[in-house]
Design a protein around this motif. Structure first.
Motif, PDB file in Angstrom:
ATOM      1  N   PRO A   1      -0.625 -12.902  -2.157  1.00 19.02           N
ATOM      2  CA  PRO A   1      -0.759 -11.865  -2.237  1.00 19.02           C
ATOM      3  C   PRO A   1      -0.449 -10.921  -1.874  1.00 19.02           C
ATOM      4  CG  PRO A   1      -3.202 -11.980  -2.296  1.00 19.02           C
ATOM      5  CD  PRO A   1      -2.292 -13.487  -2.637  1.00 19.02           C
ATOM      6  N   ARG A   2       0.737  -9.914  -2.113  1.00 15.57           N
ATOM      7  CA  ARG A   2       1.460  -8.549  -0.656  1.00 15.57           C
ATOM      8  C   ARG A   2       0.922  -7.482  -1.299  1.00 15.57           C
ATOM      9  NH1 ARG A   2       7.419  -8.786  -3.407  1.00 15.57           N
ATOM     10  NH2 ARG A   2       5.405  -8.805  -4.778  1.00 15.57           N
TER      11      ARG A   2
ATOM     12  N   SER B   1       2.051  -6.572 -16.660  1.00 18.02           N
ATOM     13  CA  SER B   1       0.870  -7.420 -15.857  1.00 18.02           C
ATOM     14  C   SER B   1       1.293  -8.056 -14.864  1.00 18.02           C
ATOM     15  CB  SER B   1       0.274  -8.910 -16.631  1.00 18.02           C
ATOM     16  OG  SER B   1       1.114  -9.033 -17.086  1.00 18.02           O
ATOM     17  N   ASP B   2       2.740  -8.384 -14.154  1.00 15.67           N
ATOM     18  CA  ASP B   2       2.944  -9.922 -13.170  1.00 15.67           C
ATOM     19  C   ASP B   2       4.146  -8.462 -12.555  1.00 15.67           C
ATOM     20  OD1 ASP B   2       2.114 -11.376 -14.276  1.00 15.67           O
ATOM     21  OD2 ASP B   2       3.422 -12.298 -15.543  1.00 15.67           O
ATOM     22  N   ASP B   3       4.889  -7.294 -12.983  1.00 21.52           N
ATOM     23  CA  ASP B   3       5.455  -6.161 -11.791  1.00 21.52           C
ATOM     24  C   ASP B   3       4.694  -5.759 -10.575  1.00 21.52           C
ATOM     25  OD1 ASP B   3       7.262  -6.860 -14.306  1.00 21.52           O
ATOM     26  OD2 ASP B   3       6.582  -4.786 -15.230  1.00 21.52           O
ATOM     27  N   PRO B   4       4.859  -5.371  -9.799  1.00 18.57           N
ATOM     28  CA  PRO B   4       4.851  -5.420  -8.487  1.00 18.57           C
ATOM     29  C   PRO B   4       4.116  -3.600  -8.346  1.00 18.57           C
ATOM     30  CG  PRO B   4       6.884  -5.651  -8.226  1.00 18.57           C
ATOM     31  CD  PRO B   4       6.887  -5.783  -9.980  1.00 18.57           C
TER      32      PRO B   4
ATOM     33  N   THR C   1      15.499   6.051   3.292  1.00 24.59           N
ATOM     34  CA  THR C   1      14.524   6.079   2.770  1.00 24.59           C
ATOM     35  C   THR C   1      14.661   4.291   2.088  1.00 24.59           C
ATOM     36  OG1 THR C   1      13.880   7.873   1.556  1.00 24.59           O
ATOM     37  CG2 THR C   1      13.479   6.604   0.193  1.00 24.59           C
ATOM     38  N   THR C   2      13.396   3.429   1.872  1.00 23.13           N
ATOM     39  CA  THR C   2      13.099   2.299   1.022  1.00 23.13           C
ATOM     40  C   THR C   2      12.568   2.146   0.257  1.00 23.13           C
ATOM     41  OG1 THR C   2      11.881   1.916   3.503  1.00 23.13           O
ATOM     42  CG2 THR C   2      14.269   1.391   3.356  1.00 23.13           C
ATOM     43  N   GLN C   3      12.379   1.195  -0.155  1.00 21.87           N
ATOM     44  CA  GLN C   3      11.511   0.086  -1.315  1.00 21.87           C
ATOM     45  C   GLN C   3      10.222  -0.687  -0.879  1.00 21.87           C
ATOM     46  OE1 GLN C   3      11.582  -0.813  -5.852  1.00 21.87           O
ATOM     47  NE2 GLN C   3      12.002   2.211  -5.466  1.00 21.87           N
ATOM     48  N   LEU C   4       9.364  -0.830  -0.778  1.00 17.81           N
ATOM     49  CA  LEU C   4       8.342  -1.664  -0.352  1.00 17.81           C
ATOM     50  C   LEU C   4       7.470  -2.277  -2.065  1.00 17.81           C
ATOM     51  CD1 LEU C   4       6.405  -1.624   2.592  1.00 17.81           C
ATOM     52  CD2 LEU C   4       9.085  -2.639   2.755  1.00 17.81           C
ATOM     53  N   GLU C   5       7.951  -3.492  -2.465  1.00 13.70           N
ATOM     54  CA  GLU C   5       6.497  -4.373  -3.082  1.00 13.70           C
ATOM     55  C   GLU C   5       5.619  -4.497  -3.258  1.00 13.70           C
ATOM     56  OE1 GLU C   5       9.117  -6.440  -5.353  1.00 13.70           O
ATOM     57  OE2 GLU C   5      10.589  -5.700  -6.383  1.00 13.70           O
ATOM     58  N   ALA C   6       4.542  -4.472  -3.772  1.00 13.14           N
ATOM     59  CA  ALA C   6       2.926  -5.446  -3.519  1.00 13.14           C
ATOM     60  C   ALA C   6       2.375  -5.280  -4.476  1.00 13.14           C
ATOM     61  CB  ALA C   6       1.793  -3.694  -3.087  1.00 13.14           C
ATOM     62  N   ASP C   7       1.950  -6.679  -4.865  1.00 15.09           N
ATOM     63  CA  ASP C   7       1.116  -6.891  -5.764  1.00 15.09           C
ATOM     64  C   ASP C   7      -0.132  -6.245  -5.695  1.00 15.09           C
ATOM     65  OD1 ASP C   7       2.662  -9.066  -6.154  1.00 15.09           O
ATOM     66  OD2 ASP C   7       2.134  -9.633  -4.358  1.00 15.09           O
ATOM     67  N   HIS C   8      -0.614  -5.725  -4.533  1.00 15.11           N
ATOM     68  CA  HIS C   8      -1.848  -4.588  -4.083  1.00 15.11           C
ATOM     69  C   HIS C   8      -1.477  -3.490  -3.448  1.00 15.11           C
ATOM     70  CE1 HIS C   8      -4.412  -8.285  -6.189  1.00 15.11           C
ATOM     71  NE2 HIS C   8      -3.491  -8.448  -5.431  1.00 15.11           N
ATOM     72  N   LEU C   9      -1.809  -2.492  -3.610  1.00 15.22           N
ATOM     73  CA  LEU C   9      -1.416  -1.456  -3.206  1.00 15.22           C
ATOM     74  C   LEU C   9      -3.374  -0.618  -3.020  1.00 15.22           C
ATOM     75  CD1 LEU C   9       0.347   0.827  -1.916  1.00 15.22           C
ATOM     76  CD2 LEU C   9      -0.121   2.042  -4.062  1.00 15.22           C
ATOM     77  N   TRP C  10      -3.076  -1.401  -1.670  1.00 19.15           N
ATOM     78  CA  TRP C  10      -4.466  -0.296  -1.056  1.00 19.15           C
ATOM     79  C   TRP C  10      -4.369   1.083   0.198  1.00 19.15           C
ATOM     80  CZ3 TRP C  10      -8.466  -4.974   1.496  1.00 19.15           C
ATOM     81  CH2 TRP C  10      -8.190  -5.747   0.350  1.00 19.15           C
ATOM     82  N   THR C  11      -5.213   2.168  -0.601  1.00 16.16           N
ATOM     83  CA  THR C  11      -4.855   3.346   0.040  1.00 16.16           C
ATOM     84  C   THR C  11      -5.964   3.957   0.531  1.00 16.16           C
ATOM     85  OG1 THR C  11      -4.478   5.601  -0.794  1.00 16.16           O
ATOM     86  CG2 THR C  11      -4.949   4.570  -2.678  1.00 16.16           C
TER      87      THR C  11
END
Length: 476
Positions: free
Chosen positions: A6-7, A246-249, A260-270
């Protein structure tokens, strides 16, 4: 999600952020990217250079209460740069100086007689107060446990300065989480910690990195990077888009170097303030969540640094000023924390002045605030020996969460909403609206990494960790 690793994208490179990145890569649980809006890691637990010295954002120590596994990791990362130092501060109390941590001889020889007699009376009448509790405010909890003498001479005026609220307007949780010596039994134990034969391991001492407290987060960030974590500094998150399936990041929009760029993440920890999440997500956030975020309050802090052309200001690492007649709450001398002998003939002081944008001194310039600190020190009986050669001010708008009476309801709303978002984790001091020390934030990071496994994030295990976090009491 697929079976690939996972990312995880982590927002914030303070202790919780770098600790999480380090542990995830050490355990090989995920690919990790850390986004930090500043140029260096550390956040409020970081360090920077001023007047040729490394200084911290206020007074920081690594306490012996740190979990042994985390302490061993820090010792391994820092090696000989982790110094074992004696605590040597003092409190200005009713016109007298009392050593901090408390020493029996100081209490016998230096304590104001009226204060001593009042405290003894309050100790004897304590059982009666506890049988007749008035409520659950900060004032009620401490008054029931410690009595009026200590409360009215120390804790109440200190609370008014630090949090900008009357003690009756603060939740009892503030007392339970923020006051380590919140009862006479705990107070007696602290005094006995200075007595040979009663002194537990580590009492009266602390650990401090040779190059400033920020060396801890810097070492974690370096180790995490070496293990494969990516760190992006100067990266400001402008928008968060939750998964729709459910499978979307998660989609994280980041502004960096004008692009400005965009990252994709399976889990976002803040680890950013939980109150900021609703604003960053925006679309689809219930109005009740926005209202709860608006109801949560923080206390700001002005850190006023004074460079002096002298070897040492005093022998003490920190002075505490509870008196309501003074505006500053604490003065630290970084040179006495790290024993920085490589800067002969000069030292730096850091004065802490709790304030917010509505306070008159928030908009003062550096010269005015330097004069304010000098005036307070003279009134406290510790005047500057010479005029400062430089003055620098750092403003921390969200230094402390304010546990105002009734804060529990809006926090519960925010916490439940954040918990409902798919594959999002809000943790750390800011993420959980906590006062916790750095070692507590690192413990949260280690716990979070422990919960992420091949089957995803174990919410049940995390809930058990959260119950432990709720028992944390800040070490002074």
């Amino acid at each position: 999600m697929s079976a690939r690793r996972p990312r995880v994208v982590i927002l914030g490179a303070g202790p919780a952020g770098v600790g999480g990145a380090y542990k995830l890569r050490q355990l090989d649980r995920a690919d990790v990217t850390v986004l930090e809006q500043h140029a260096v890691p550390g956040g409020n637990a970081g360090s920077f250079r001023f007047a040729g010295m490394r200084v911290d954002f206020g007074s920081h120590r690594l306490h012996p209460a740190t979990d042994p596994a985390i302490m061993a990791e820090i010792a391994r990362l820092l090696g000989d740069d982790l110094l074992d130092r004696p605590r040597h501060g003092r409190i200005g109390l009713r016109g007298r100086w009392i050593h901090f941590p408390l020493k029996p001889q100081d209490l016998l020889l230096r304590l104001d007689p009226g204060f001593a007699l009042g405290t003894l009376r309050d100790m004897l009448t304590g059982p009666l107060r506890k049988r007749q509790p008035r409520g659950d405010s900060f004032a009620d909890v401490l008054m029931a446990n410690l009595g009026p003498t200590i409360c009215e001479s120390f804790y109440f005026p200190y609370a008014r300065k630090i949090w900008g609220r009357d003690p009756h307007e603060l939740s009892g949780t503030q007392a339970r989480r923020r006051v380590a010596a919140g009862s006479f039994l705990k107070l007696i134990r602290k005094v006995l910690n200075a007595v040979p034969g009663f002194k537990p391991p580590g009492a009266g001492r602390f650990f401090y990195p040779r190059q400033g407290f920020g060396q801890i987060t810097e070492a974690y960030a370096t180790a995490a990077s070496a293990a494969g974590a990516e760190f992006r500094y100067g990266a400001r998150v402008t928008r968060l888009v939750p998964p729709t399936g459910s499978d979307d990041p998660w989609r994280v929009e980041v502004a960096q170097d004008g692009v400005t760029t965009q990252l994709e993440a399976d889990h976002l920890w803040t680890t950013i303030p939980i109150t900021v999440l609703a604003r960053l997500i925006g679309d689809g956030v219930p109005q009740a969540v926005h209202d709860a975020a608006a109801a949560m309050q923080y206390r700001g802090m002005l850190l006023v640094y004074l460079a002096l052309p002298v070897e040492q200001f005093t022998e003490f690492d920190a002075h505490y000023f509870p008196s309501g007649d003074l505006r500053i709450t604490r003065l630290s001398e970084p040179k006495n924390y790290g024993d920085l002998r490589e800067t002969p003939g000069r030292t730096v002081l850091c004065a802490e002045l709790p304030a917010g944008p509505a306070d008159p001194w928030w908009t003062m310039d550096d010269t005015q605030l330097g004069a304010l600190v000098a005036e307070d020190l003279a009134r406290a009986g510790v005047p500057l020996p010479v005029a400062p050669t430089e003055v620098l001010v750092r403003r921390l708008p969200q230094a402390y969460p304010i546990y105002a009476t009734g804060y529990e309801a809006p926090f519960a709303t925010l916490d439940a909403w954040a918990d409902s978002l798919p594959r999002l984790l809000s943790y750390g001091r800011q993420g959980l609206f906590a006062h916790d020390n750095t070692h507590h934030a690192l413990a949260m990071a280690y716990a979070a990494a422990d919960c992420l496994g091949p089957e995803g994030f174990d919410a049940t295990r995390w809930a058990a960790h959260r119950r432990v976090f709720e028992t944390h009491v800040v070490e002074d």
